[in-house]
Motif scaffolding. Structure first.
Motif, mmCIF file in Angstrom:
data_model
loop_
_atom_site.group_PDB
_atom_site.id
_atom_site.type_symbol
_atom_site.label_atom_id
_atom_site.label_comp_id
_atom_site.label_asym_id
_atom_site.label_seq_id
_atom_site.Cartn_x
_atom_site.Cartn_y
_atom_site.Cartn_z
ATOM 1 N N THR A 19 0.861 -1.346 0.025
ATOM 2 C CA THR A 19 0.019 0.005 -0.008
ATOM 3 C C THR A 19 0.713 1.272 -0.115
ATOM 4 N N ARG A 20 2.053 1.303 0.373
ATOM 5 C CA ARG A 20 3.111 2.397 0.398
ATOM 6 C C ARG A 20 3.252 2.859 -1.035
ATOM 7 N N HIS A 21 3.032 2.117 -1.990
ATOM 8 C CA HIS A 21 3.302 2.331 -3.345
ATOM 9 C C HIS A 21 2.068 3.093 -4.147
ATOM 10 N N VAL A 22 0.967 2.886 -3.529
ATOM 11 C CA VAL A 22 -0.456 3.061 -4.019
ATOM 12 C C VAL A 22 -0.935 4.624 -3.490
ATOM 13 N N ARG A 23 -1.264 5.266 -4.724
ATOM 14 C CA ARG A 23 -1.906 6.544 -4.513
ATOM 15 C C ARG A 23 -3.698 6.509 -4.523
ATOM 16 N N ARG A 24 -3.909 5.573 -4.947
ATOM 17 C CA ARG A 24 -5.484 5.130 -4.667
ATOM 18 C C ARG A 24 -5.899 3.762 -5.048
ATOM 19 N N ASP A 35 -17.311 -9.208 -13.843
ATOM 20 C CA ASP A 35 -18.118 -8.924 -12.633
ATOM 21 C C ASP A 35 -17.258 -7.922 -11.805
ATOM 22 N N GLY A 36 -16.572 -7.034 -12.379
ATOM 23 C CA GLY A 36 -16.112 -5.976 -11.597
ATOM 24 C C GLY A 36 -14.756 -5.340 -12.031
ATOM 25 N N ILE A 37 -14.198 -4.180 -11.705
ATOM 26 C CA ILE A 37 -12.979 -3.552 -12.137
ATOM 27 C C ILE A 37 -12.307 -3.215 -10.884
ATOM 28 N N ALA A 38 -10.938 -3.655 -10.563
ATOM 29 C CA ALA A 38 -10.141 -3.176 -9.539
ATOM 30 C C ALA A 38 -9.185 -2.213 -10.336
ATOM 31 N N GLU A 39 -9.314 -0.791 -9.675
ATOM 32 C CA GLU A 39 -8.411 0.181 -10.109
ATOM 33 C C GLU A 39 -7.424 0.668 -9.214
ATOM 34 N N VAL A 40 -6.237 0.686 -9.643
ATOM 35 C CA VAL A 40 -5.015 0.953 -8.868
ATOM 36 C C VAL A 40 -4.321 2.260 -9.549
ATOM 37 N N TRP A 41 -4.154 3.089 -8.646
ATOM 38 C CA TRP A 41 -3.149 4.393 -9.241
ATOM 39 C C TRP A 41 -1.865 4.431 -8.656
ATOM 40 N N PHE A 42 -1.012 4.633 -9.510
ATOM 41 C CA PHE A 42 0.617 4.746 -9.124
ATOM 42 C C PHE A 42 1.123 6.015 -9.634
ATOM 43 N N ASP A 43 2.343 6.544 -8.945
ATOM 44 C CA ASP A 43 2.897 7.279 -9.614
ATOM 45 C C ASP A 43 3.482 7.167 -11.014
ATOM 46 N N SER A 44 4.077 5.814 -11.074
ATOM 47 C CA SER A 44 4.764 5.447 -12.191
ATOM 48 C C SER A 44 4.643 4.089 -12.586
ATOM 49 N N ILE A 45 5.006 3.622 -13.798
ATOM 50 C CA ILE A 45 5.334 2.245 -14.128
ATOM 51 C C ILE A 45 6.054 1.258 -13.308
ATOM 52 N N ASP A 82 6.568 2.205 -9.973
ATOM 53 C CA ASP A 82 6.130 2.061 -8.755
ATOM 54 C C ASP A 82 5.094 0.892 -8.645
ATOM 55 N N MET A 83 4.480 0.704 -9.957
ATOM 56 C CA MET A 83 3.421 -0.684 -10.162
ATOM 57 C C MET A 83 4.307 -1.938 -10.169
ATOM 58 N N ASN A 84 5.201 -1.823 -10.688
ATOM 59 C CA ASN A 84 5.922 -2.882 -10.897
ATOM 60 C C ASN A 84 6.529 -3.337 -9.325
ATOM 61 N N ARG A 85 7.095 -2.357 -8.719
ATOM 62 C CA ARG A 85 7.574 -2.887 -7.447
ATOM 63 C C ARG A 85 6.624 -3.272 -6.326
ATOM 64 N N ALA A 86 5.525 -2.548 -6.531
ATOM 65 C CA ALA A 86 4.151 -3.076 -5.726
ATOM 66 C C ALA A 86 3.889 -4.234 -5.758
ATOM 67 N N PHE A 87 3.820 -4.786 -7.161
ATOM 68 C CA PHE A 87 3.290 -6.181 -7.225
ATOM 69 C C PHE A 87 4.208 -7.181 -7.257
ATOM 70 N N SER A 88 5.628 -6.894 -7.080
ATOM 71 C CA SER A 88 6.766 -7.844 -6.780
ATOM 72 C C SER A 88 7.155 -7.894 -5.428
ATOM 73 N N GLU A 89 6.266 -7.053 -4.520
ATOM 74 C CA GLU A 89 6.880 -7.070 -3.028
ATOM 75 C C GLU A 89 6.531 -8.546 -2.358
ATOM 76 N N PRO A 90 7.396 -9.197 -1.898
ATOM 77 C CA PRO A 90 7.328 -10.427 -1.290
ATOM 78 C C PRO A 90 6.189 -10.796 -0.527
ATOM 79 N N GLU A 91 5.846 -9.806 0.254
ATOM 80 C CA GLU A 91 4.569 -9.954 1.032
ATOM 81 C C GLU A 91 3.323 -9.979 0.252
ATOM 82 N N PHE A 92 3.312 -9.082 -0.700
ATOM 83 C CA PHE A 92 2.100 -8.944 -1.446
ATOM 84 C C PHE A 92 1.986 -10.251 -2.063
ATOM 85 N N VAL A 93 2.971 -10.734 -3.016
ATOM 86 C CA VAL A 93 2.845 -12.209 -3.505
ATOM 87 C C VAL A 93 2.399 -13.286 -2.606
ATOM 88 N N GLU A 94 3.185 -13.317 -1.602
ATOM 89 C CA GLU A 94 2.815 -14.463 -0.833
ATOM 90 C C GLU A 94 1.187 -14.215 -0.059
#
Length: 254
Positions: A38-43, A67-77, A79-91
């Motif tokens: 969540t520290r990478h996320v703007r919304r 059935d729905g749309i998940a929408e996530v804002w980041f400052d940059s590509i 930041d997005m890649n870092r967020a989804f690569s965080e080990p705790e997120f992946v796990e």
């Protein structure tokens, strides 16, 4: 700033109601429990389908098979890649998708927002139109027509715009524009099969239907859709927004 839109389909054998409750409850709570993500996320906004039985009556586009749309804002590509690569997120969060999402049906659209009409009033409904360009048209020509030509027609019809509470064009980030881009992010989630996402905000569903059936809309704006979109393969979702992480400044990363 970029926006990742993930069009979700519930896992096989799960009812829409079960999917909707799990997504907004346990899954959202789990995501919020991972500060390294969540520290990478703007919304982070969940766009929930208002009525799964509504098939787009009164509109010309087919209902999307999502059935729905998940929408996530980041400052940059990055930041997005870092967020989804965080080990705790992946796990924790990544593996939870299997509890409610058909991952093979997920479609990702990575975009930059272009707000054409700023918020005016409280909208109760958002119409998300996942667009495909007209066969034989290049992505560049499609994007230019949508940005300029189509927008000029919209502004020329106040009978239509008076219904709008907000209008946003979500344009694909160039390096993610091609459906066969083969990039790492899409190889994990599903390649983009759409060329843009239009978001139109209204008071309610009757106001939305009335807007698209205004005689001037049908005369001036409607015919232009066929000049740059593939109407039978353009799909809509009628949703309500629920902010899980409200718009904010990004938390500092140490």
């Amino acid at each position: 700033m970029i926006k990742l839109a993930m069009l979700l389909k519930r896992k096989k054998g799960m009812s829409f109601e079960e999917f909707d409750r799990y997504w907004s409850g346990p899954h959202a709570d789990l995501l919020l429990s991972v500060p390294n993500f969540t520290r990478h996320v703007r919304r982070y906004c969940q766009s929930h389908v208002i009525d799964p039985s509504y098939g787009g009556e009164g509109l010309k586009w087919p209902k999307a098979d999502f059935d729905g749309i998940a929408e996530v804002w980041f400052d940059s590509i990055d930041d997005m890649n870092r967020a989804f690569s965080e080990p705790e997120f992946v796990e924790k969060v990544g593996s939870d998708d299997l509890n409610f999402v058909d991952r093979e049906s997920v479609t990702t659209i990575i975009t930059e927002e272009l707000e054409k009409i700023a918020p005016n009033g409280e909208a109760g409904v958002k119409l998300s139109v996942a667009m495909r360009r007209r066969p034989g048209m290049s992505f560049e020509d499609f994007d230019n027509h949508w940005t300029h030509n189509h927008w000029e027609l919209i502004t020329s019809v106040p009978e239509f715009t008076r219904h709008l509470r907000r209008y946003v064009q979500c344009h694909l980030v160039p390096e993610y524009a091609a459906a066969d881009s083969g990039n790492e992010f899409h190889s994990a989630w599903g390649k983009a099969k759409f060329d843009g996402l239009a978001e139109l905000y209204f008071d309610d569903v009757p106001s939305m239907v009335a807007a698209f059936n205004e005689p001037k809309f049908l005369e001036v704006i409607g015919p232009d859709d066929g000049r740059y979109t593939d109407i039978p393969r353009t799909e809509l979702l009628t949703v309500r927004e629920v902010d899980i992480i409200a718009p904010r400044q990004k938390t500092a990363v140490n």
